[in-house]
Write an enzyme that holds these catalytic residues in place. Structure first.
Site, PDB file in Angstrom:
ATOM      1  N   ARG A   1       0.835  -1.202   0.000  1.00  0.00           N
ATOM      2  CA  ARG A   1       0.000   0.000   0.000  1.00  0.00           C
ATOM      3  C   ARG A   1       0.869   1.251   0.000  1.00  0.00           C
ATOM      4  O   ARG A   1       0.974   1.941  -1.005  1.00  0.00           O
ATOM      5  CB  ARG A   1      -0.943  -0.017   1.216  1.00  0.00           C
ATOM      6  CG  ARG A   1      -2.119   0.964   1.103  1.00  0.00           C
ATOM      7  CD  ARG A   1      -1.776   2.426   1.309  1.00  0.00           C
ATOM      8  NE  ARG A   1      -1.177   2.717   2.596  1.00  0.00           N
ATOM      9  CZ  ARG A   1      -0.738   3.926   2.955  1.00  0.00           C
ATOM     10  NH1 ARG A   1      -0.794   4.942   2.110  1.00  0.00           N
ATOM     11  NH2 ARG A   1      -0.185   4.122   4.148  1.00  0.00           N
ATOM     12  N   ASP A   2       1.524   1.525   1.090  1.00  0.00           N
ATOM     13  CA  ASP A   2       2.314   2.747   1.210  1.00  0.00           C
ATOM     14  C   ASP A   2       3.433   2.775   0.170  1.00  0.00           C
ATOM     15  O   ASP A   2       3.721   3.817  -0.421  1.00  0.00           O
ATOM     16  CB  ASP A   2       2.893   2.833   2.620  1.00  0.00           C
ATOM     17  CG  ASP A   2       3.504   4.180   2.943  1.00  0.00           C
ATOM     18  OD1 ASP A   2       4.088   4.797   2.033  1.00  0.00           O
ATOM     19  OD2 ASP A   2       3.427   4.616   4.091  1.00  0.00           O
TER      20      ASP A   2
ATOM     21  N   HIS B   1      10.211   7.057   8.250  1.00  0.00           N
ATOM     22  CA  HIS B   1      10.816   7.218   6.933  1.00  0.00           C
ATOM     23  C   HIS B   1      12.323   7.396   7.112  1.00  0.00           C
ATOM     24  O   HIS B   1      12.779   7.797   8.174  1.00  0.00           O
ATOM     25  CB  HIS B   1      10.231   8.426   6.209  1.00  0.00           C
ATOM     26  CG  HIS B   1       8.861   8.176   5.661  1.00  0.00           C
ATOM     27  ND1 HIS B   1       8.373   8.825   4.544  1.00  0.00           N
ATOM     28  CD2 HIS B   1       7.862   7.362   6.067  1.00  0.00           C
ATOM     29  CE1 HIS B   1       7.144   8.415   4.286  1.00  0.00           C
ATOM     30  NE2 HIS B   1       6.810   7.536   5.200  1.00  0.00           N
TER      31      HIS B   1
ATOM     32  N   CYS C   1       5.187   9.932   0.525  1.00  0.00           N
ATOM     33  CA  CYS C   1       3.875  10.547   0.711  1.00  0.00           C
ATOM     34  C   CYS C   1       3.630  11.528  -0.421  1.00  0.00           C
ATOM     35  O   CYS C   1       4.406  12.484  -0.586  1.00  0.00           O
ATOM     36  CB  CYS C   1       3.782  11.272   2.058  1.00  0.00           C
ATOM     37  SG  CYS C   1       2.221  12.150   2.306  1.00  0.00           S
TER      38      CYS C   1
ATOM     39  N   ASN D   1      10.301   4.675   2.946  1.00  0.00           N
ATOM     40  CA  ASN D   1      10.135   4.194   4.305  1.00  0.00           C
ATOM     41  C   ASN D   1      11.367   3.432   4.777  1.00  0.00           C
ATOM     42  O   ASN D   1      12.237   3.058   3.985  1.00  0.00           O
ATOM     43  CB  ASN D   1       8.926   3.244   4.366  1.00  0.00           C
ATOM     44  CG  ASN D   1       7.622   3.944   4.149  1.00  0.00           C
ATOM     45  OD1 ASN D   1       7.182   4.728   4.970  1.00  0.00           O
ATOM     46  ND2 ASN D   1       6.982   3.656   3.027  1.00  0.00           N
TER      47      ASN D   1
ATOM     48  N   HIS E   1       5.942   4.505  12.595  1.00  0.00           N
ATOM     49  CA  HIS E   1       6.153   4.409  11.149  1.00  0.00           C
ATOM     50  C   HIS E   1       7.214   5.429  10.773  1.00  0.00           C
ATOM     51  O   HIS E   1       6.950   6.638  10.754  1.00  0.00           O
ATOM     52  CB  HIS E   1       4.825   4.709  10.435  1.00  0.00           C
ATOM     53  CG  HIS E   1       4.906   4.718   8.942  1.00  0.00           C
ATOM     54  ND1 HIS E   1       4.211   3.822   8.171  1.00  0.00           N
ATOM     55  CD2 HIS E   1       5.582   5.522   8.078  1.00  0.00           C
ATOM     56  CE1 HIS E   1       4.448   4.071   6.886  1.00  0.00           C
ATOM     57  NE2 HIS E   1       5.276   5.107   6.814  1.00  0.00           N
TER      58      HIS E   1
END
Length: 302
Positions: free
Chosen positions: A16-17, A209, A240, A249, A207
């Site tokens: 997803r991300d 990065h 993002c 990430n 989370h």
């Protein structure tokens, strides 16, 4: 140094991300990556997001990807949603673990969902009630927890106040997004201190990065605070679309490599994970930032 946990749970967010920040890839490739990750031993995977295709065209095929995925036994799959419509789609698809995002920074929240943070929190309260009524859990992800690309520093007390609000509204857990990699060990310590002072019991997930190369240092700092749940993305995919400068990430294989060397169990097979990272590189058609992926068998732990 405080005693470190014996085990850590990693949620793989690459499908997803990770893919959300790339040019759209074919549905077949998404399913292949999701299935490869499901076979690594990872306990949790963020599989898709149910967003409007005009907003995030990379996720336009979320329903089909999820329908075709193998769904390995023992893996907990979750979906990200922006609003009640997305939540209804996720519930209809069979998800029982659902995430929703709000930004600690009002400016970033407006860029992301076209409303202020307080307005989003009002919507999230209704969304949590709807999810609970359908038998699903609700995780609230607080983006820009460690800093905002538009506003700069974010006060940890503001983040703690948002945590208290969503906990009062029934959130099952809270996650903190380092949206543009502004996090450092100092910022992690200050944030976790403020949050634990406000809400000592709510489960937390971080989370990170790796925009400025601090993701592993931040993970270690969080471990010292007793945090045992983290997001990571295969190969370091991700970013993002609403945050300038938000590079990838924390790479899952880099986190697993470090944790295993420290004697901390993740349940993940590093060789299988590296094969999935190589597949991710093939799918996106470029070299990914993971150092472990290119280290070679004599310089990595297996």
């Amino acid at each position: 140094m405080s005693q470190l946990p014996a085990t850590v749970s990693i949620r793989e967010v690459g499908p997803r991300d990770g893919l959300q920040n790339e040019d759209p890839v074919p549905t077949d490739a998404k399913v292949r990556l999701l299935d490869a990750l499901s076979a690594t031993g990872v306990g949790r995977i963020e599989a898709v997001s149910f967003v409007h295709p005009k907003a995030i065209p990379q996720m336009a095929d979320a329903d089909e990807v999820w329908r075709r995925a193998a769904k390995a036994p023992g893996v907990r799959y979750s979906a990200l949603v922006p609003n009640s419509r997305g939540a209804q789609r996720a519930l209809a698809a069979g998800f029982t673990e659902i995430e929703v995002v709000v930004s600690a920074s009002d400016t970033h929240n407006r860029r992301n969902v076209n409303r202020g943070t307080d307005e989003s929190l009002d919507d999230i309260a209704e969304l949590i009630a709807m999810l609970h009524g359908a038998g699903a859990s609700a995780e609230v992800i607080i983006a820009t927890s460690f800093g905002c690309p538009y506003e700069g520093d974010v006060d940890p007390q503001r983040v703690a106040q948002i945590v208290s609000r969503v906990v009062a509204d029934g959130a099952n857990r809270v996650a903190f997004g380092d949206t543009t990699g502004m996090g450092t060990p100092r910022r992690v310590r200050e944030l976790l201190t403020a949050v634990r002072d406000a809400e000592a019991e709510i489960p937390l997930l971080l989370h990170f990065h790796n925009t400025r190369g601090t993701a592993l240092a931040n993970l270690l700092t969080a471990l010292e605070f007793g945090v045992t749940e983290f997001d990571a993305s295969v190969g370091g995919l991700g970013g993002c679309p609403y945050a300038p400068g938000a590079s990838g990430n924390l790479a899952t294989e880099e986190a697993v490599h470090m944790l295993h060397d420290m004697g901390i169990d993740t349940g993940i097979d590093l060789d299988a994970l590296l094969a999935a990272a190589a597949l991710a590189e093939e799918i996106v058609g470029r070299e990914l930032p993971s150092g472990v992926l290119r280290a070679g068998p004599r310089t990595r732990l297996v």
